[in-house]
Design a protein around this motif. Structure first.
Motif, mmCIF file in Angstrom:
data_model
loop_
_atom_site.group_PDB
_atom_site.id
_atom_site.type_symbol
_atom_site.label_atom_id
_atom_site.label_comp_id
_atom_site.label_asym_id
_atom_site.label_seq_id
_atom_site.Cartn_x
_atom_site.Cartn_y
_atom_site.Cartn_z
ATOM 1 N N GLU A 84 4.087 12.336 -9.865
ATOM 2 C CA GLU A 84 3.016 13.326 -9.903
ATOM 3 C C GLU A 84 3.392 14.510 -10.792
ATOM 4 O O GLU A 84 4.488 15.066 -10.691
ATOM 5 C CB GLU A 84 2.698 13.803 -8.488
ATOM 6 C CG GLU A 84 1.433 14.641 -8.398
ATOM 7 C CD GLU A 84 1.023 14.963 -6.962
ATOM 8 O OE1 GLU A 84 0.007 15.644 -6.785
ATOM 9 O OE2 GLU A 84 1.727 14.515 -6.026
ATOM 10 N N ASN B 213 7.474 15.771 -2.633
ATOM 11 C CA ASN B 213 7.172 14.342 -2.772
ATOM 12 C C ASN B 213 8.401 13.472 -2.535
ATOM 13 O O ASN B 213 8.308 12.394 -1.937
ATOM 14 C CB ASN B 213 6.600 14.063 -4.158
ATOM 15 C CG ASN B 213 5.172 14.557 -4.298
ATOM 16 O OD1 ASN B 213 4.479 14.768 -3.305
ATOM 17 N ND2 ASN B 213 4.725 14.758 -5.535
ATOM 18 N N THR C 147 -0.115 -0.606 -10.209
ATOM 19 C CA THR C 147 0.931 0.412 -10.137
ATOM 20 C C THR C 147 2.295 -0.266 -10.157
ATOM 21 O O THR C 147 2.554 -1.176 -9.366
ATOM 22 C CB THR C 147 0.796 1.237 -8.837
ATOM 23 O OG1 THR C 147 -0.494 1.844 -8.802
ATOM 24 C CG2 THR C 147 1.872 2.316 -8.764
ATOM 25 N N ASN D 283 -0.998 -1.789 -5.930
ATOM 26 C CA ASN D 283 -2.443 -1.592 -6.057
ATOM 27 C C ASN D 283 -2.784 -0.946 -7.397
ATOM 28 O O ASN D 283 -2.066 -0.068 -7.874
ATOM 29 C CB ASN D 283 -2.947 -0.711 -4.909
ATOM 30 C CG ASN D 283 -2.663 -1.333 -3.552
ATOM 31 O OD1 ASN D 283 -2.553 -2.551 -3.405
ATOM 32 N ND2 ASN D 283 -2.517 -0.491 -2.541
ATOM 33 N N ARG E 48 3.102 9.023 -6.304
ATOM 34 C CA ARG E 48 3.545 10.341 -5.848
ATOM 35 C C ARG E 48 4.841 10.754 -6.538
ATOM 36 O O ARG E 48 5.035 11.919 -6.889
ATOM 37 C CB ARG E 48 3.740 10.283 -4.328
ATOM 38 C CG ARG E 48 4.152 11.589 -3.687
ATOM 39 C CD ARG E 48 3.978 11.491 -2.189
ATOM 40 N NE ARG E 48 4.743 10.388 -1.625
ATOM 41 C CZ ARG E 48 4.334 9.658 -0.570
ATOM 42 N NH1 ARG E 48 3.173 9.897 0.001
ATOM 43 N NH2 ARG E 48 5.091 8.689 -0.107
ATOM 44 N N ASP F 255 0.830 -1.205 0.000
ATOM 45 C CA ASP F 255 0.000 0.000 0.000
ATOM 46 C C ASP F 255 0.868 1.260 0.000
ATOM 47 O O ASP F 255 0.637 2.204 -0.766
ATOM 48 C CB ASP F 255 -0.916 0.023 1.232
ATOM 49 C CG ASP F 255 -1.999 -1.040 1.177
ATOM 50 O OD1 ASP F 255 -2.237 -1.586 0.077
ATOM 51 O OD2 ASP F 255 -2.595 -1.329 2.230
ATOM 52 N N SER F 256 1.885 1.268 0.863
ATOM 53 C CA SER F 256 2.731 2.453 1.024
ATOM 54 C C SER F 256 3.527 2.758 -0.233
ATOM 55 O O SER F 256 3.615 3.919 -0.669
ATOM 56 C CB SER F 256 3.688 2.256 2.206
ATOM 57 O OG SER F 256 2.980 2.133 3.424
ATOM 58 N N SER G 260 2.848 1.705 -3.281
ATOM 59 C CA SER G 260 1.945 2.041 -4.387
ATOM 60 C C SER G 260 1.698 3.546 -4.389
ATOM 61 O O SER G 260 1.752 4.206 -5.433
ATOM 62 C CB SER G 260 0.620 1.289 -4.249
ATOM 63 O OG SER G 260 0.792 -0.102 -4.387
ATOM 64 N N ILE G 261 1.444 4.100 -3.206
ATOM 65 C CA ILE G 261 1.245 5.544 -3.075
ATOM 66 C C ILE G 261 2.529 6.288 -3.429
ATOM 67 O O ILE G 261 2.510 7.287 -4.148
ATOM 68 C CB ILE G 261 0.802 5.894 -1.629
ATOM 69 C CG1 ILE G 261 -0.583 5.299 -1.345
ATOM 70 C CG2 ILE G 261 0.799 7.405 -1.424
ATOM 71 C CD1 ILE G 261 -1.010 5.408 0.109
ATOM 72 N N ASN H 31 8.866 10.416 0.189
ATOM 73 C CA ASN H 31 9.310 9.076 -0.189
ATOM 74 C C ASN H 31 10.590 8.677 0.539
ATOM 75 O O ASN H 31 10.784 7.508 0.871
ATOM 76 C CB ASN H 31 9.497 8.990 -1.704
ATOM 77 C CG ASN H 31 8.175 8.949 -2.444
ATOM 78 O OD1 ASN H 31 7.118 8.776 -1.835
ATOM 79 N ND2 ASN H 31 8.205 9.120 -3.754
#
Length: 287
Positions: A151, A163, A194, A191, A148, A140-141, A143-144, A167
């Motif tokens: 972006e 960002n 990605t 997720n 990011r 999850d982390s 994937s974000i 990270n």
């Protein structure tokens, strides 16, 4: 199904324990030596003999583009040599699982498994079980973090800096709590499909004020076998762009003035020589 799951989890635990008992760089240099004999001297039988000896001492592993354990099994079967049969094929699955969505195995792969009594449905089930064993929190982390990182295509420099800092904080937290976010912990696809490119995140950490820490810390993960040396080398070379003196020669647009020194540096972290690496790359992407 419960027995299959327990088998896979036990194998991954044993693999993790074995990885910490030796300097993985020594293993990588042995693989590079064998692959050079196989790929550049075309001495398949000698390479096969050396691979067999290697995997009696070391746990199965896949190096960047070489994929030595799969190569060992494939050429063993081709020459009717014993590679451990079904037991070894089960060990191979966690190594190919991260690429499953990206590079589906061809008919020869499934034919080999079927030959030893493992049908395609069981292969798919075991890959699915492997995916369930990933660290969901880290998936999850990262994937974000991966979204990011890209972006606004990194065109907004203020946002990019913000960002990258987030990270880096994630990397620091992960190192402290879980170690390196390797393929066997987070896979390659997160997720919503990605793409989880640790190499990209490390590349952007090269410009960080924490670079000296990352340089030292991640080298430990190269030695443990969790971080591919190529990802580490690209981070170092990215930082070296300021001086235009690459340590590992990972950027094709930066000239190398001392190939002997570069090849020595590459060997020190388990990477193949420049010439060998080009051969591997050309053959891999020709297929």
């Amino acid at each position: 199904m419960i027995k299959k799951t327990l088998f896979f989890l036990l194998f991954l635990l044993m693999l993790s324990c074995q990885m910490t008992t030796f300097n993985h760089i020594s293993y990588l240099n042995k693989v590079n030596e064998i692959d050079s004999i196989y790929r550049m001297r075309n001495d398949t039988l000698q390479a096969l003999k050396m691979y067999r000896s290697l995997f009696k001492k070391y746990p199965p592993h896949h190096s960047n583009l070489i994929e030595e354990y799969q190569t060992y099994i494939m050429i063993s079967d081709k020459y009717h040599q014993d590679f451990g049969g079904k037991k070894s094929l089960y060990k191979l699955l966690p190594l190919v699982a991260p690429n499953w969505k990206y590079k589906r195995m061809d008919s020869h792969f499934f034919a080999l498994y079927k030959k030893y009594g493992i049908d395609s449905l069981e292969v798919e089930e075991r890959v699915s079980e492997w995916e369930k064993g990933l660290n969901k929190r880290l998936v999850d982390s990262f994937s974000i973090a991966s979204l990011r990182d890209q972006e606004k295509h990194r065109r907004d420099l203020v946002l990019q800096k913000k960002n990258d800092e987030k990270n880096e904080q994630l990397l620091l937290w992960t190192f402290t709590n879980y170690g390196y976010p390797s393929l066997q912990k987070i896979g390659l696809w997160g997720n919503n499909n990605t793409f989880l490119s640790m190499g990209t995140l490390l590349n952007h950490a090269a410009d960080s004020k924490r670079y000296p820490y990352f340089k030292e810390k991640i080298l430990d993960y190269v030695k443990s076998g969790e971080c591919p040396p190529e990802d580490y080398a690209e981070m170092i070379d990215k930082h070296s762009l300021v001086t235009r003196v690459p340590e590992y020669g990972t950027f094709s647009n930066v000239p190398i003035t001392d190939s002997i020194k570069v090849n020595k540096n590459r060997k020190n972290i388990g990477m193949p020589s420049l010439k060998h690496s080009k051969k591997i790359h050309d053959e891999y992407f020709k297929e």
